[in-house]
Motif scaffolding. Structure first.
Motif, PDB file in Angstrom:
ATOM      1  N   ASN A 216      29.946 -17.654  -0.336  1.00  0.00           N
ATOM      2  CA  ASN A 216      31.284 -18.169  -0.035  1.00  0.00           C
ATOM      3  C   ASN A 216      32.255 -17.873  -1.178  1.00  0.00           C
ATOM      4  O   ASN A 216      33.389 -17.453  -0.944  1.00  0.00           O
ATOM      5  CB  ASN A 216      31.229 -19.670   0.237  1.00  0.00           C
ATOM      6  CG  ASN A 216      30.654 -19.970   1.610  1.00  0.00           C
ATOM      7  OD1 ASN A 216      30.629 -19.103   2.493  1.00  0.00           O
ATOM      8  ND2 ASN A 216      30.179 -21.192   1.798  1.00  0.00           N
ATOM      9  N   ILE A 219      33.349 -14.351  -1.048  1.00  0.00           N
ATOM     10  CA  ILE A 219      34.259 -14.100   0.069  1.00  0.00           C
ATOM     11  C   ILE A 219      35.651 -14.633  -0.260  1.00  0.00           C
ATOM     12  O   ILE A 219      36.656 -13.987   0.026  1.00  0.00           O
ATOM     13  CB  ILE A 219      33.682 -14.689   1.377  1.00  0.00           C
ATOM     14  CG1 ILE A 219      32.487 -13.834   1.825  1.00  0.00           C
ATOM     15  CG2 ILE A 219      34.748 -14.768   2.473  1.00  0.00           C
ATOM     16  CD1 ILE A 219      31.703 -14.371   2.985  1.00  0.00           C
ATOM     17  N   VAL A 234      24.423 -18.247   8.494  1.00  0.00           N
ATOM     18  CA  VAL A 234      25.824 -18.609   8.732  1.00  0.00           C
ATOM     19  C   VAL A 234      25.968 -20.128   8.773  1.00  0.00           C
ATOM     20  O   VAL A 234      26.914 -20.701   8.217  1.00  0.00           O
ATOM     21  CB  VAL A 234      26.333 -17.979  10.055  1.00  0.00           C
ATOM     22  CG1 VAL A 234      27.798 -18.313  10.278  1.00  0.00           C
ATOM     23  CG2 VAL A 234      26.135 -16.473  10.031  1.00  0.00           C
ATOM     24  N   ILE A 238      28.440 -22.382   6.393  1.00  0.00           N
ATOM     25  CA  ILE A 238      29.470 -23.285   6.921  1.00  0.00           C
ATOM     26  C   ILE A 238      29.347 -24.669   6.298  1.00  0.00           C
ATOM     27  O   ILE A 238      30.352 -25.304   5.977  1.00  0.00           O
ATOM     28  CB  ILE A 238      29.391 -23.357   8.467  1.00  0.00           C
ATOM     29  CG1 ILE A 238      29.905 -22.042   9.053  1.00  0.00           C
ATOM     30  CG2 ILE A 238      30.167 -24.545   9.016  1.00  0.00           C
ATOM     31  CD1 ILE A 238      29.884 -21.974  10.542  1.00  0.00           C
ATOM     32  N   TYR A 245      37.853 -19.265   5.992  1.00  0.00           N
ATOM     33  CA  TYR A 245      37.708 -17.977   5.301  1.00  0.00           C
ATOM     34  C   TYR A 245      39.054 -17.251   5.211  1.00  0.00           C
ATOM     35  O   TYR A 245      39.872 -17.333   6.137  1.00  0.00           O
ATOM     36  CB  TYR A 245      36.713 -17.095   6.059  1.00  0.00           C
ATOM     37  CG  TYR A 245      35.279 -17.287   5.629  1.00  0.00           C
ATOM     38  CD1 TYR A 245      34.907 -18.267   4.722  1.00  0.00           C
ATOM     39  CD2 TYR A 245      34.285 -16.456   6.127  1.00  0.00           C
ATOM     40  CE1 TYR A 245      33.590 -18.422   4.334  1.00  0.00           C
ATOM     41  CE2 TYR A 245      32.953 -16.608   5.747  1.00  0.00           C
ATOM     42  CZ  TYR A 245      32.613 -17.590   4.847  1.00  0.00           C
ATOM     43  OH  TYR A 245      31.314 -17.738   4.470  1.00  0.00           O
ATOM     44  N   MET A 252      31.581 -10.608  10.293  1.00  0.00           N
ATOM     45  CA  MET A 252      30.277 -11.237  10.080  1.00  0.00           C
ATOM     46  C   MET A 252      29.380 -10.748  11.225  1.00  0.00           C
ATOM     47  O   MET A 252      29.519 -11.184  12.362  1.00  0.00           O
ATOM     48  CB  MET A 252      30.418 -12.763  10.128  1.00  0.00           C
ATOM     49  CG  MET A 252      29.116 -13.506   9.966  1.00  0.00           C
ATOM     50  SD  MET A 252      28.509 -13.487   8.275  1.00  0.00           S
ATOM     51  CE  MET A 252      29.473 -14.815   7.578  1.00  0.00           C
ATOM     52  N   CYS A 267      32.315 -21.366  13.834  1.00  0.00           N
ATOM     53  CA  CYS A 267      32.803 -20.140  13.201  1.00  0.00           C
ATOM     54  C   CYS A 267      34.269 -19.898  13.541  1.00  0.00           C
ATOM     55  O   CYS A 267      35.063 -19.515  12.675  1.00  0.00           O
ATOM     56  CB  CYS A 267      31.972 -18.938  13.630  1.00  0.00           C
ATOM     57  SG  CYS A 267      30.371 -18.897  12.838  1.00  0.00           S
ATOM     58  N   TRP A 270      36.368 -22.138  11.370  1.00  0.00           N
ATOM     59  CA  TRP A 270      36.451 -21.760   9.951  1.00  0.00           C
ATOM     60  C   TRP A 270      36.942 -20.328   9.740  1.00  0.00           C
ATOM     61  O   TRP A 270      36.806 -19.769   8.663  1.00  0.00           O
ATOM     62  CB  TRP A 270      35.077 -21.930   9.272  1.00  0.00           C
ATOM     63  CG  TRP A 270      34.641 -23.365   9.171  1.00  0.00           C
ATOM     64  CD1 TRP A 270      33.672 -23.974   9.930  1.00  0.00           C
ATOM     65  CD2 TRP A 270      35.143 -24.368   8.281  1.00  0.00           C
ATOM     66  NE1 TRP A 270      33.540 -25.291   9.565  1.00  0.00           N
ATOM     67  CE2 TRP A 270      34.441 -25.562   8.551  1.00  0.00           C
ATOM     68  CE3 TRP A 270      36.122 -24.377   7.286  1.00  0.00           C
ATOM     69  CZ2 TRP A 270      34.667 -26.751   7.868  1.00  0.00           C
ATOM     70  CZ3 TRP A 270      36.361 -25.564   6.595  1.00  0.00           C
ATOM     71  CH2 TRP A 270      35.638 -26.734   6.889  1.00  0.00           C
ATOM     72  N   ASN A 271      37.482 -19.744  10.783  1.00  0.00           N
ATOM     73  CA  ASN A 271      38.034 -18.388  10.691  1.00  0.00           C
ATOM     74  C   ASN A 271      36.983 -17.350  10.270  1.00  0.00           C
ATOM     75  O   ASN A 271      37.259 -16.450   9.481  1.00  0.00           O
ATOM     76  CB  ASN A 271      39.219 -18.388   9.704  1.00  0.00           C
ATOM     77  CG  ASN A 271      40.059 -17.135   9.826  1.00  0.00           C
ATOM     78  OD1 ASN A 271      40.126 -16.533  10.909  1.00  0.00           O
ATOM     79  ND2 ASN A 271      40.680 -16.715   8.731  1.00  0.00           N
ATOM     80  N   ILE A 272      35.777 -17.510  10.800  1.00  0.00           N
ATOM     81  CA  ILE A 272      34.722 -16.538  10.512  1.00  0.00           C
ATOM     82  C   ILE A 272      34.620 -15.578  11.704  1.00  0.00           C
ATOM     83  O   ILE A 272      34.249 -16.000  12.795  1.00  0.00           O
ATOM     84  CB  ILE A 272      33.361 -17.227  10.274  1.00  0.00           C
ATOM     85  CG1 ILE A 272      33.490 -18.268   9.151  1.00  0.00           C
ATOM     86  CG2 ILE A 272      32.282 -16.197   9.963  1.00  0.00           C
ATOM     87  CD1 ILE A 272      32.230 -19.062   8.887  1.00  0.00           C
TER      88      ILE A 272
END
Ligand code: ATP
Ligand code: MG
Length: 475
Positions: A216, A219, A234, A238, A245, A252, A267, A270-272
């Motif tokens: 993290n 990133i 993942v 989180i 993110y 991802m 996801c 959390w903008n993944i």
């Protein structure tokens, strides 16, 4: 024939960074220098073109050097899982006919040589493989043995080349891309990152073991733009998050198994950007991949990559859209066969079509849905029950952290599903979980027993080994 990838990179983009780790950043030119030295040392050791040489290592920058060095010589690289038992490693060495096994730590075998010894060897010059023959075997990887005895998948240079090209045609390519490798290089999900790095000219951040917090951080520092993962990774990342993110992180790639719906939802929160993918050792990585903008296709593994052909078959006949059967695939990233296993090869490769042993269907827009492995299918009272479907329902319950479902012999129904769960919240009871399933699943799919356990049996790729769960029931 195609130019040797690292040599070509060192020529075309010498100053770009090839490898990052916690201590340094290595350019393509530098990586080539180091690789060439290792190759000369390996020649001194006696490694020749066509030899099988095993590597038993955790991810590291020097493991990357070693893989490329063996390819400079034209040796076939056997990648071995560091979590295997001594006997399992020896079985692979024996079966593959490996001449050496190069390892991080001492290993009890006459073919073993430690990395630290390799670095002390003298050097002998040799002509490099300046061109790669696409049909030559580059790597051998024994499948994880999730369903039975491991088979040595022969991956050619062409398989890796097409896999990398197919991925770029789908995910795109940017000069500043940096792909985080926290999955092991001894699995195709990890190795394929290294192949992409030298083919595309992008950086790889090498991690020796999975560290959710550290990933993290990287990133958020905007160094990493892409990452390959399995869903449990993942999930752990989180849990460490406090903010969404940054948009610098663009992909991802999550494979190895289905991604549970609740995880996909978090996801999105959390903008993944999750790209669900379906692939296997035998196809040198991705067969199909779903991009995050295909939200209405949640649960699908997406459309086949450009170079792949996918169809659904039953008893040798091609099925129509929405009909469930075996997934069969064809294309230039499909393996040459299983090493020293003609029978095994003939059983799965027919006219270039690979019979994956996975069950699924294509919808009428051509999106692939992977249901489960044929061998894990539970037939209960004549109905097909897919363990993955029940697992994903259990995972929707707040208290459930991990779930695994297997079929158990039953006098009345032939087989019935039983579940194993690991809990976040230990106050949840078997009865509550069954009731939860009752509300969401047809009765015959509700697990007859739900065992609460403290861990599930997973392999080095973090994959659930359902055959071990079966053994737990019998114990
Ligand atoms: P073995 O063949 O020895 O049993 P394995 O099949 O687990 O081992 P891999 O090649 O690492 O070894 O895994 C590929 C398999 O993982 C696929 O055949 C499929 O069963 C499963 N898989 C991969 N991606 C997905 C996905 N998106 N959804 C469901 N299953 C998947
Ligand atoms: Mg398999």
């Amino acid at each position: 024939m195609i130019p040797n990838w690292l040599l070509q990179r060192a020529y075309l983009t010498p100053n770009r960074i090839a490898i990052y780790d916690e201590t340094e950043a290595i350019s393509f030119a530098e990586l080539h220098e180091r690789t060439a030295k290792r190759a000369r040392q390996l020649v001194f050791l006696g490694v020749k073109k066509g030899d099988v040489v095993a590597i038993l290592m955790k991810n590291s920058a020097h493991m990357v050097e070693l893989i490329h060095a063996l390819h400079y010589i034209g040796a076939i690289v056997l990648l071995q899982n560091v979590r295997l038992s001594v006997d399992e490693v020896k079985w692979q060495l024996e079966h593959s006919g490996a001449r050496f096994v190069i390892c991080d730590e001492p290993f009890p075998d006459e073919r073993a040589i430690e990395w630290s010894e390799v670095t002390q060897l003298g050097e002998r010059d040799e002509k490099w493989q300046t061109m790669y023959n696409l049909d030559d075997v580059a790597t051998i990887m024994y499948t994880s043995g999730t369903t039975g005895k491991p088979k040595g998948v022969m991956q050619t240079y062409g398989n890796h080349w097409w896999s990398a090209i197919g991925s770029a045609l789908n995910l795109g390519l940017r000069e500043d891309d940096c792909w985080l490798a926290a999955v092991p290089f001894f699995h195709v999900s990890g190795l394929s990152i290294l192949m992409r790095s030298v083919i595309y000219g992008i950086g790889v951040y090498v991690m020796s073991s999975f560290d959710a917090k550290r990933i993290n951080e990287l990133i958020f520092q905007q160094n990493i733009t892409m990452m390959s993962a399995v869903s449990t990774m993942v999930q752990q990342m989180i849990q460490e998050l406090k903010a969404p993110y940054p948009s610098s992180f663009r992909c991802m790639l999550v494979g190895g198994g289905p991604v549970p719906l609740p995880l996909l939802q978090s996801c999105a929160y959390w903008n993944i950007p999750v790209y669900q993918t379906y692939g296997m050792t035998e196809t040198a990585s991705q067969v199909a991949t779903l991009s995050p903008d295909a939200r209405h296709k949640q649960g699908s593994a997406g459309k086949p990559l450009f170079h792949m052909n996918v169809r659904i078959e039953k008893e040798g006949k091609q099925l129509n859209a929405n009909e469930v059967g075996e997934i069969v695939v064809k294309g230039p990233s499909v393996m040459k066969g299983y090493w020293r296993n003609e029978e095994g090869t003939a059983a799965v490769l027919k006219d270039g079509w690979l019979h994956t042993g996975d069950i699924g269907y294509m919808d009428d827009e051509g999106f692939l849905y992977v249901l489960d492995r044929r061998s894990d299918l539970i037939i209960s009272g004549g109905e097909n029950v897919y363990p993955a479907e029940i697992e994903s329902v259990l995972l929707q319950h707040e208290a459930v952290k991990e779930a695994g479902v297997v079929g158990v012999a039953d006098e009345t129904w032939g087989q019935v599903p039983c579940a194993f769960v690991v809990l976040h919240d230990v106050t949840a009871t078997e009865e509550q979980l069954k009731q939860f399933c009752m509300n969401k699943l047809a009765k015959y799919k509700v697990p007859k027993r739900i065992y609460i356990v403290d861990h599930l049996p997973r392999n080095a790729a973090n994959k659930l080994m359902r055959h071990k769960l079966k053994k737990w029931i019998n114990e």
